[in-house]
Design a protein around this motif. Structure first.
Motif, PDB file in Angstrom:
ATOM      1  N   TYR A  66       1.099  -1.142  -0.573  1.00  0.00           N
ATOM      2  CA  TYR A  66       0.078   0.004  -0.135  1.00  0.00           C
ATOM      3  C   TYR A  66       0.322   1.095   0.307  1.00  0.00           C
ATOM      4  N   GLY A  67       2.424   1.270  -0.221  1.00  0.00           N
ATOM      5  CA  GLY A  67       3.383   2.110   0.226  1.00  0.00           C
ATOM      6  C   GLY A  67       3.994   2.383   1.072  1.00  0.00           C
ATOM      7  N   GLY A  68       4.488   3.780   0.984  1.00  0.00           N
ATOM      8  CA  GLY A  68       5.317   4.012   2.317  1.00  0.00           C
ATOM      9  C   GLY A  68       6.145   5.591   2.329  1.00  0.00           C
ATOM     10  N   ALA A  69       7.278   5.355   2.192  1.00  0.00           N
ATOM     11  CA  ALA A  69       7.793   6.647   2.627  1.00  0.00           C
ATOM     12  C   ALA A  69       8.689   6.752   1.374  1.00  0.00           C
ATOM     13  N   VAL A  70       7.732   8.352   0.930  1.00  0.00           N
ATOM     14  CA  VAL A  70       8.132   9.190  -0.556  1.00  0.00           C
ATOM     15  C   VAL A  70       9.967   8.634  -0.854  1.00  0.00           C
ATOM     16  N   ASN A  71      10.704   8.394   0.347  1.00  0.00           N
ATOM     17  CA  ASN A  71      12.356   9.035  -0.544  1.00  0.00           C
ATOM     18  C   ASN A  71      12.362   7.771  -0.738  1.00  0.00           C
ATOM     19  N   ASP A  72      12.480   6.609  -0.072  1.00  0.00           N
ATOM     20  CA  ASP A  72      12.512   5.275  -0.216  1.00  0.00           C
ATOM     21  C   ASP A  72      12.475   4.889  -1.417  1.00  0.00           C
ATOM     22  N   ALA A  73      10.728   5.180  -1.467  1.00  0.00           N
ATOM     23  CA  ALA A  73      10.209   5.010  -3.068  1.00  0.00           C
ATOM     24  C   ALA A  73      10.936   5.388  -3.990  1.00  0.00           C
ATOM     25  N   ASP A  74      11.455   6.260  -3.994  1.00  0.00           N
ATOM     26  CA  ASP A  74      12.625   7.701  -4.802  1.00  0.00           C
ATOM     27  C   ASP A  74      13.396   6.623  -5.053  1.00  0.00           C
ATOM     28  N   ASP A  75      14.392   5.924  -4.140  1.00  0.00           N
ATOM     29  CA  ASP A  75      15.067   5.860  -4.612  1.00  0.00           C
ATOM     30  C   ASP A  75      15.459   4.069  -5.112  1.00  0.00           C
ATOM     31  N   ILE A  76      14.508   3.212  -4.978  1.00  0.00           N
ATOM     32  CA  ILE A  76      13.902   2.229  -5.432  1.00  0.00           C
ATOM     33  C   ILE A  76      13.694   2.506  -6.826  1.00  0.00           C
ATOM     34  N   ARG A  77      12.972   3.414  -7.051  1.00  0.00           N
ATOM     35  CA  ARG A  77      12.553   3.613  -8.346  1.00  0.00           C
ATOM     36  C   ARG A  77      13.772   3.741  -9.014  1.00  0.00           C
ATOM     37  N   THR A  78      14.941   4.525  -8.303  1.00  0.00           N
ATOM     38  CA  THR A  78      16.375   5.186  -9.579  1.00  0.00           C
ATOM     39  C   THR A  78      16.313   3.499  -9.999  1.00  0.00           C
ATOM     40  N   MET A  79      16.392   2.533  -9.049  1.00  0.00           N
ATOM     41  CA  MET A  79      17.609   1.442  -8.754  1.00  0.00           C
ATOM     42  C   MET A  79      16.847   0.836 -10.051  1.00  0.00           C
ATOM     43  N   ASP A  94      -1.860  -5.251  -4.895  1.00  0.00           N
ATOM     44  CA  ASP A  94      -2.136  -4.243  -4.817  1.00  0.00           C
ATOM     45  C   ASP A  94      -0.377  -3.582  -4.992  1.00  0.00           C
ATOM     46  N   ALA A  95      -0.458  -2.288  -6.323  1.00  0.00           N
ATOM     47  CA  ALA A  95       0.605  -1.389  -6.081  1.00  0.00           C
ATOM     48  C   ALA A  95      -0.158   0.555  -5.776  1.00  0.00           C
ATOM     49  N   ALA A  96      -0.136   0.502  -4.650  1.00  0.00           N
ATOM     50  CA  ALA A  96      -1.112   1.570  -4.345  1.00  0.00           C
ATOM     51  C   ALA A  96       0.702   2.827  -3.809  1.00  0.00           C
ATOM     52  N   SER A  97       0.430   3.706  -4.284  1.00  0.00           N
ATOM     53  CA  SER A  97       0.630   4.778  -4.076  1.00  0.00           C
ATOM     54  C   SER A  97       2.844   4.437  -4.164  1.00  0.00           C
ATOM     55  N   ALA A  98       3.493   4.677  -2.923  1.00  0.00           N
ATOM     56  CA  ALA A  98       4.895   4.206  -3.663  1.00  0.00           C
ATOM     57  C   ALA A  98       5.037   2.849  -4.597  1.00  0.00           C
ATOM     58  N   GLY A  99       4.466   1.854  -4.328  1.00  0.00           N
ATOM     59  CA  GLY A  99       3.955   1.042  -5.338  1.00  0.00           C
ATOM     60  C   GLY A  99       3.602   0.766  -6.496  1.00  0.00           C
ATOM     61  N   ALA A 100       3.380   2.560  -6.906  1.00  0.00           N
ATOM     62  CA  ALA A 100       2.459   1.836  -7.593  1.00  0.00           C
ATOM     63  C   ALA A 100       3.988   2.635  -8.769  1.00  0.00           C
ATOM     64  N   LEU A 101       4.838   3.760  -7.930  1.00  0.00           N
ATOM     65  CA  LEU A 101       5.823   4.879  -8.543  1.00  0.00           C
ATOM     66  C   LEU A 101       6.591   3.845  -9.090  1.00  0.00           C
ATOM     67  N   ILE A 117      -3.192  -0.279  -9.526  1.00  0.00           N
ATOM     68  CA  ILE A 117      -2.598   0.201  -9.580  1.00  0.00           C
ATOM     69  C   ILE A 117      -2.346   1.308  -9.137  1.00  0.00           C
ATOM     70  N   GLY A 118      -2.474   2.343  -8.526  1.00  0.00           N
ATOM     71  CA  GLY A 118      -2.893   3.858  -8.192  1.00  0.00           C
ATOM     72  C   GLY A 118      -2.526   4.133  -7.608  1.00  0.00           C
ATOM     73  N   ALA A 119      -3.719   5.949  -6.732  1.00  0.00           N
ATOM     74  CA  ALA A 119      -3.916   6.217  -5.368  1.00  0.00           C
ATOM     75  C   ALA A 119      -2.447   6.388  -4.845  1.00  0.00           C
ATOM     76  N   ALA A 120      -1.470   7.293  -5.959  1.00  0.00           N
ATOM     77  CA  ALA A 120      -0.426   7.903  -4.582  1.00  0.00           C
ATOM     78  C   ALA A 120      -0.506   9.189  -4.132  1.00  0.00           C
ATOM     79  N   THR A 121      -0.902   9.762  -3.725  1.00  0.00           N
ATOM     80  CA  THR A 121      -1.527  10.860  -3.275  1.00  0.00           C
ATOM     81  C   THR A 121      -0.795  10.443  -1.975  1.00  0.00           C
ATOM     82  N   VAL A 122       0.555  11.797  -1.569  1.00  0.00           N
ATOM     83  CA  VAL A 122       0.760  11.300  -0.742  1.00  0.00           C
ATOM     84  C   VAL A 122       0.981  12.340   0.882  1.00  0.00           C
TER      85      VAL A 122
END
Length: 447
Positions: A66-79, A94-101, A117-122
């Motif tokens: 269901y998501g989590g920390a934006v900064n960690d999601a950004d790190d994973i996205r970059t990797m 489910d891939a919500a929020s940070a999971g969608a990113l 997939i979606g619902a990525a409001t911080v």
């Protein structure tokens, strides 16, 4: 001739078999099935590195978060974006929020029946309300740029964050976009619906591929063990109890050694998982230093002692949290409460243990050789006094302010002195009430 031809064919068949084995596809899989946090960030980093070492030809992430920390999601996205090995994601369910990113960053997206997939409001970690617009803007830009990088509709990706974005036929103003399986396939955010990872591989002609699943090594299992709140609580109890006993009986060594080992076992796992930062560990060390100053340099229990306790407990709490400096907006309320509860209960337990254990220590045979359990009486010739007994009852004048330690003057001589906790100003009259120890104990002489 026929025999030579037979052996030639056999050799060719054997060579082709070896080549087929050498070219056999290797698929590396791992799961993102918990909150996106520093621990998950580390898991993904280790998994991707292991996939490279394993010479995998494809990586598949099984996603259910269901998501989590934006900064960690950004790190994973970059990797994921920078990976030289193609990465697929299987959203189950489910891939919500940070999971969608993270999903949008993958080369291909597949979904299980009933997935979304979606619902990525911080949202903030405290009350779950939408975070300030600066965070939403940051998330929108990441979703947009990630979608552009992977050839998906950036407007839809932004709409998963911003409820003000209205896309005809997809969303209305006032609600963020969350796509079902059929909708995700229709709008290019899913390549297909499959019930299992095996079905996906078979559809990609990879049914015979070797599948390697990520597994935690021994070190990671040990780290996970020490990250348990119950184990952290026990370590805090040992830290506080060890410090107390060492300060009460300096020189024994065992209590402070136990406290040091417990401190290392406490902070290292959190540090490796990106939770405990250098400055948070420094706060804990400063707390120890302040407490030592209060006990050994400025006897009593004043501001240094209070600050020392606050810094020690603060360092222990901060080390458990995924905060960004002093920003706790995205720390889940449950995690913050859990960290505070763990530290407070462990501190109270250590205080109770100290009061229960202290009278019993001297009764233990194991401690009789390293502690002074007997009383050394003055009548037997023992004394801890550095001064003549004739100073007892003498009157003097405060030479330098007693806070509560300082100096006094008696008959023209200067002596180190300490009050009973009171601050006595320079020039005040005092009387000596004890000559034992390295400082005379005095009290203010009433007029």
């Amino acid at each position: 001739m026929r025999l030579r031809y037979f052996f030639f064919l056999l050799f060719c068949s054997f060579s082709l078999s070896l080549q087929a084995q050498e070219k056999k596809e290797k698929v590396y899989t791992f799961k993102i099935d918990k909150d996106i946090d520093p621990a998950m960030n580390r898991r993904v980093k280790l998994a991707l590195e292991d996939a490279v070492n394993q010479k995998a030809t494809l990586i598949v992430i099984e996603m259910d978060t269901y998501g989590g920390a934006v900064n960690d999601a950004d790190d994973i996205r970059t990797m994921v974006l920078e990976s030289e090995i193609p990465i697929y994601v299987f959203i189950n369910k489910d891939a919500a929020s940070a999971g969608a990113l993270i999903s949008i960053a993958c080369d291909s997206i597949y979904m299980a029946p009933g997935g979304s997939i979606g619902a990525a409001t911080v949202v903030s970690g405290g009350d779950g309300a939408a975070a300030p617009d600066k965070y939403q803007s940051y998330m929108r830009s990441m979703m947009r740029s990630t979608a552009e990088a992977t050839g998906r509709n950036p407007r839809i990706a932004e709409g998963m964050v911003d409820e003000k974005i209205e896309i005809e036929g997809i969303s209305q103003a006032g609600s963020v976009i969350t796509l079902s399986v059929s909708e995700a396939i229709k709008y290019g955010f899913c390549e297909g619906e499959y019930k299992s990872l095996t079905a996906i591989l078979e559809a990609q002609n990879l049914g015979g591929a070797e599948i390697v699943a990520y597994e935690e090594d021994f070190v990671d299992k040990v780290i996970s063990f020490f990250l348990s709140p119950a184990i952290s609580g026990v370590l805090i109890l040992i830290i506080i109890g060890g410090i107390y006993f060492e300060l009460q009986t300096p020189g024994i060594g065992f209590p402070i050694l136990a406290a040091i080992v417990a401190t290392l076992l406490y902070f290292i796992p959190y540090y490796l998982n990106g939770l405990a930062e250098n400055w948070e560990i420094l706060i804990f060390i400063i707390g120890i230093a302040l407490l030592a100053v209060e006990l050994f340099v400025i006897p009593g229990f004043g501001i240094f002692g209070v600050l020392g306790v606050i810094f020690i407990l603060g360092g222990l709490v901060l080390g458990m949290l995924p905060n960004q400096n002093f920003n706790f907006d995205f720390v889940p309320a449950s995690q913050l409460f859990g960290a505070l509860l763990t530290v407070i209960l462990a501190a109270l337990a250590s205080v109770g243990l100290v009061f229960w254990l202290t009278p019993k220590v001297n009764q233990w045979g194991a401690f009789s050789t390293i502690t002074l359990a007997s009383t050394q009486e003055r009548e037997d010739g023992y004394t801890s006094s550095f001064y003549a007994g004739t100073l007892l009852g003498k009157e003097g004048i405060v030479h330098s302010r007693l806070r509560p330690s300082g100096r006094i003057e008696i008959e023209g001589e200067i002596y180190d002195a300490i009050s009973r906790g009171d601050f006595i100003e320079q020039g005040e009259k005092v009387i000596v009430i004890s000559t034992e120890g390295t400082s005379l104990k005095v009290k203010k002489l009433e007029a």
